[in-house]
Motif scaffolding. Sequence first.
Motif, PDB file in Angstrom:
ATOM      1  N   PRO A 102      69.626  43.724  45.137  1.00  8.36           N
ATOM      2  CA  PRO A 102      68.883  43.641  43.670  1.00  8.36           C
ATOM      3  C   PRO A 102      67.395  43.084  43.729  1.00  8.36           C
ATOM      4  CG  PRO A 102      70.287  41.640  44.136  1.00  8.36           C
ATOM      5  CD  PRO A 102      70.559  42.379  45.225  1.00  8.36           C
ATOM      6  N   GLU A 103      66.988  43.036  45.005  1.00  3.96           N
ATOM      7  CA  GLU A 103      65.441  42.665  44.998  1.00  3.96           C
ATOM      8  C   GLU A 103      64.766  43.426  46.162  1.00  3.96           C
ATOM      9  OE1 GLU A 103      66.301  37.920  43.884  1.00  3.96           O
ATOM     10  OE2 GLU A 103      67.192  39.024  45.564  1.00  3.96           O
ATOM     11  N   GLU A 104      63.365  43.904  45.881  1.00  2.31           N
ATOM     12  CA  GLU A 104      62.888  44.541  46.889  1.00  2.31           C
ATOM     13  C   GLU A 104      62.851  43.759  48.247  1.00  2.31           C
ATOM     14  OE1 GLU A 104      58.816  45.854  45.624  1.00  2.31           O
ATOM     15  OE2 GLU A 104      58.546  46.764  47.659  1.00  2.31           O
ATOM     16  N   SER A 105      62.488  42.385  48.045  1.00  5.79           N
ATOM     17  CA  SER A 105      62.386  41.805  49.529  1.00  5.79           C
ATOM     18  C   SER A 105      63.628  41.434  50.062  1.00  5.79           C
ATOM     19  CB  SER A 105      61.329  40.457  49.264  1.00  5.79           C
ATOM     20  OG  SER A 105      61.965  39.670  48.300  1.00  5.79           O
ATOM     21  N   GLY A 106      64.637  41.419  49.081  1.00  6.41           N
ATOM     22  CA  GLY A 106      66.089  41.423  49.598  1.00  6.41           C
ATOM     23  C   GLY A 106      66.524  42.409  50.721  1.00  6.41           C
ATOM     24  N   ALA A 107      65.514  43.579  50.650  1.00  7.30           N
ATOM     25  CA  ALA A 107      66.134  44.238  51.578  1.00  7.30           C
ATOM     26  C   ALA A 107      65.557  44.174  53.367  1.00  7.30           C
ATOM     27  CB  ALA A 107      65.243  45.801  51.362  1.00  7.30           C
ATOM     28  N   HIS A 108      64.798  43.085  53.328  1.00  8.30           N
ATOM     29  CA  HIS A 108      64.392  42.648  54.599  1.00  8.30           C
ATOM     30  C   HIS A 108      64.946  41.478  55.318  1.00  8.30           C
ATOM     31  CE1 HIS A 108      60.690  43.715  52.068  1.00  8.30           C
ATOM     32  NE2 HIS A 108      61.228  44.659  52.368  1.00  8.30           N
ATOM     33  N   LEU A 156      59.235  52.227  56.595  1.00  5.98           N
ATOM     34  CA  LEU A 156      60.627  52.054  56.652  1.00  5.98           C
ATOM     35  C   LEU A 156      61.465  50.959  56.278  1.00  5.98           C
ATOM     36  CD1 LEU A 156      63.173  53.849  56.591  1.00  5.98           C
ATOM     37  CD2 LEU A 156      63.226  53.549  59.269  1.00  5.98           C
ATOM     38  N   LYS A 157      60.894  49.942  57.089  1.00  3.89           N
ATOM     39  CA  LYS A 157      61.500  48.386  56.932  1.00  3.89           C
ATOM     40  C   LYS A 157      60.886  47.798  55.681  1.00  3.89           C
ATOM     41  CE  LYS A 157      61.404  47.607  61.341  1.00  3.89           C
ATOM     42  NZ  LYS A 157      61.488  46.796  62.625  1.00  3.89           N
ATOM     43  N   SER A 158      59.985  48.263  55.082  1.00  3.81           N
ATOM     44  CA  SER A 158      59.704  47.551  53.796  1.00  3.81           C
ATOM     45  C   SER A 158      60.834  48.164  52.800  1.00  3.81           C
ATOM     46  CB  SER A 158      58.346  48.375  53.077  1.00  3.81           C
ATOM     47  OG  SER A 158      57.476  48.297  54.187  1.00  3.81           O
ATOM     48  N   ALA A 159      61.608  49.139  53.148  1.00  7.12           N
ATOM     49  CA  ALA A 159      62.711  49.735  52.128  1.00  7.12           C
ATOM     50  C   ALA A 159      64.068  49.274  52.474  1.00  7.12           C
ATOM     51  CB  ALA A 159      62.604  51.220  52.207  1.00  7.12           C
ATOM     52  N   VAL A 160      64.237  49.321  53.964  1.00 10.38           N
ATOM     53  CA  VAL A 160      65.459  48.921  54.488  1.00 10.38           C
ATOM     54  C   VAL A 160      65.582  48.338  55.911  1.00 10.38           C
ATOM     55  CG1 VAL A 160      66.615  51.148  53.499  1.00 10.38           C
ATOM     56  CG2 VAL A 160      65.723  51.121  55.762  1.00 10.38           C
ATOM     57  N   ALA A 162      63.847  36.403  47.577  1.00 13.55           N
ATOM     58  CA  ALA A 162      65.016  37.049  47.191  1.00 13.55           C
ATOM     59  C   ALA A 162      66.040  36.295  47.085  1.00 13.55           C
ATOM     60  CB  ALA A 162      65.153  38.229  48.545  1.00 13.55           C
ATOM     61  N   PRO A 163      66.322  35.517  46.075  1.00 10.95           N
ATOM     62  CA  PRO A 163      67.696  34.520  46.103  1.00 10.95           C
ATOM     63  C   PRO A 163      68.644  35.260  45.518  1.00 10.95           C
ATOM     64  CG  PRO A 163      65.855  34.329  44.102  1.00 10.95           C
ATOM     65  CD  PRO A 163      65.220  35.265  44.998  1.00 10.95           C
ATOM     66  N   LYS A 164      68.544  36.099  44.851  1.00 10.36           N
ATOM     67  CA  LYS A 164      69.878  36.813  44.065  1.00 10.36           C
ATOM     68  C   LYS A 164      70.541  37.588  45.397  1.00 10.36           C
ATOM     69  CE  LYS A 164      68.200  37.825  39.676  1.00 10.36           C
ATOM     70  NZ  LYS A 164      67.509  38.906  39.085  1.00 10.36           N
ATOM     71  N   THR A 165      69.596  38.297  46.366  1.00 14.71           N
ATOM     72  CA  THR A 165      70.400  38.972  47.361  1.00 14.71           C
ATOM     73  C   THR A 165      70.815  37.811  48.378  1.00 14.71           C
ATOM     74  OG1 THR A 165      68.362  40.537  47.105  1.00 14.71           O
ATOM     75  CG2 THR A 165      69.717  40.705  49.226  1.00 14.71           C
ATOM     76  N   HIS A 216      66.822  48.627  48.802  1.00 13.05           N
ATOM     77  CA  HIS A 216      66.560  48.397  47.389  1.00 13.05           C
ATOM     78  C   HIS A 216      66.318  49.654  46.662  1.00 13.05           C
ATOM     79  CE1 HIS A 216      65.579  46.282  43.558  1.00 13.05           C
ATOM     80  NE2 HIS A 216      64.339  46.788  43.583  1.00 13.05           N
ATOM     81  N   ILE A 217      67.223  50.307  45.873  1.00 10.73           N
ATOM     82  CA  ILE A 217      67.631  51.778  45.525  1.00 10.73           C
ATOM     83  C   ILE A 217      65.933  52.325  45.262  1.00 10.73           C
ATOM     84  CG2 ILE A 217      68.630  53.327  44.116  1.00 10.73           C
ATOM     85  CD1 ILE A 217      70.395  52.764  46.127  1.00 10.73           C
ATOM     86  N   PRO A 218      65.312  51.674  44.308  1.00  7.26           N
ATOM     87  CA  PRO A 218      64.097  52.108  43.834  1.00  7.26           C
ATOM     88  C   PRO A 218      63.061  52.385  44.872  1.00  7.26           C
ATOM     89  CG  PRO A 218      64.805  50.248  42.333  1.00  7.26           C
ATOM     90  CD  PRO A 218      65.545  50.370  43.657  1.00  7.26           C
TER      91      PRO A 218
END
Length: 258
Positions: free
Chosen positions: A196-202, A164-168, A217-220, A179-181
Amino acid sequence: MPSKKALVRRPGPRLAEGLVTHIEREPVDHALAVEQWDAYVEALRAHGWETLEVDPADDCPDSVFVEDAVVVYRNVALITRPGAGSRRAETAGVEEAVARLGCSVNWIWEPGTLEGGDVLKIGDTIYVGRGGRTNAAGVQQLRAVFEPLGARVVAVPVSKVLHLKSAVTALPDGTVLGHIPMTDVPSLFPRFLPVPEESGAHVVLLGGDKLLMAASAPKTADLLADLGHEPVLVDIGEFEKLEGCVTCLSVRLRELYA
Ligand SMILES: NC(=O)NCCC[C@H](N)C(=O)O
């Protein structure tokens, strides 16, 4: 006063053999991984966390991902039963560490499986991911341990990522970042901010506005800085090759009164 203690576990000699499930295997540079781990631990310390090393489990390649072996709510530790058989031997050392800290200890029992990466606590709401590593019996057992203490347990399907925490994860104000996808059902969360980035969700909440995040995750990080947060970036690239995130390299114990 609430505690600021964090359990960590030094990478073992077999780290490069760690499991990969949703990504292609890439060679891991062990020396670089140790450097990155040292810097991660230093970032926690620099922000006021007392880090406590769990005894090594050198036969277990994934033992550095210490968060998966235990869930702590208030003073109660739930020792997990990892869905990955190769990770089951990791829990003994973690159990000793939390018992030493004065937690009362519970366990997930067969046929239950649960990994700490599937558990996201936001105040007294505990989201638990039902996915590849956590089964329905694990969810029921988690509920049985924590609901009598005042928690509300919300089960969430997880199919696109390891945990779960890989996603949110969540910001200090409770807003869930994802990251929605990679997120099965974003609408399950009352306040959801897409990143905007998968690792930005962490994110790991360091205290105040500070958020520990991966340098990947620089953009996030920019998005969150623009919203008034203060990202602290660490390079955990060698652990990301093994599906690790900033969250899984420590267990933060905020509610131990000692
Ligand atoms: N909570 C986490 O995100 N844990 C990462 C675990 C990675 C490890 N290679 C595993 O597959 O179990």
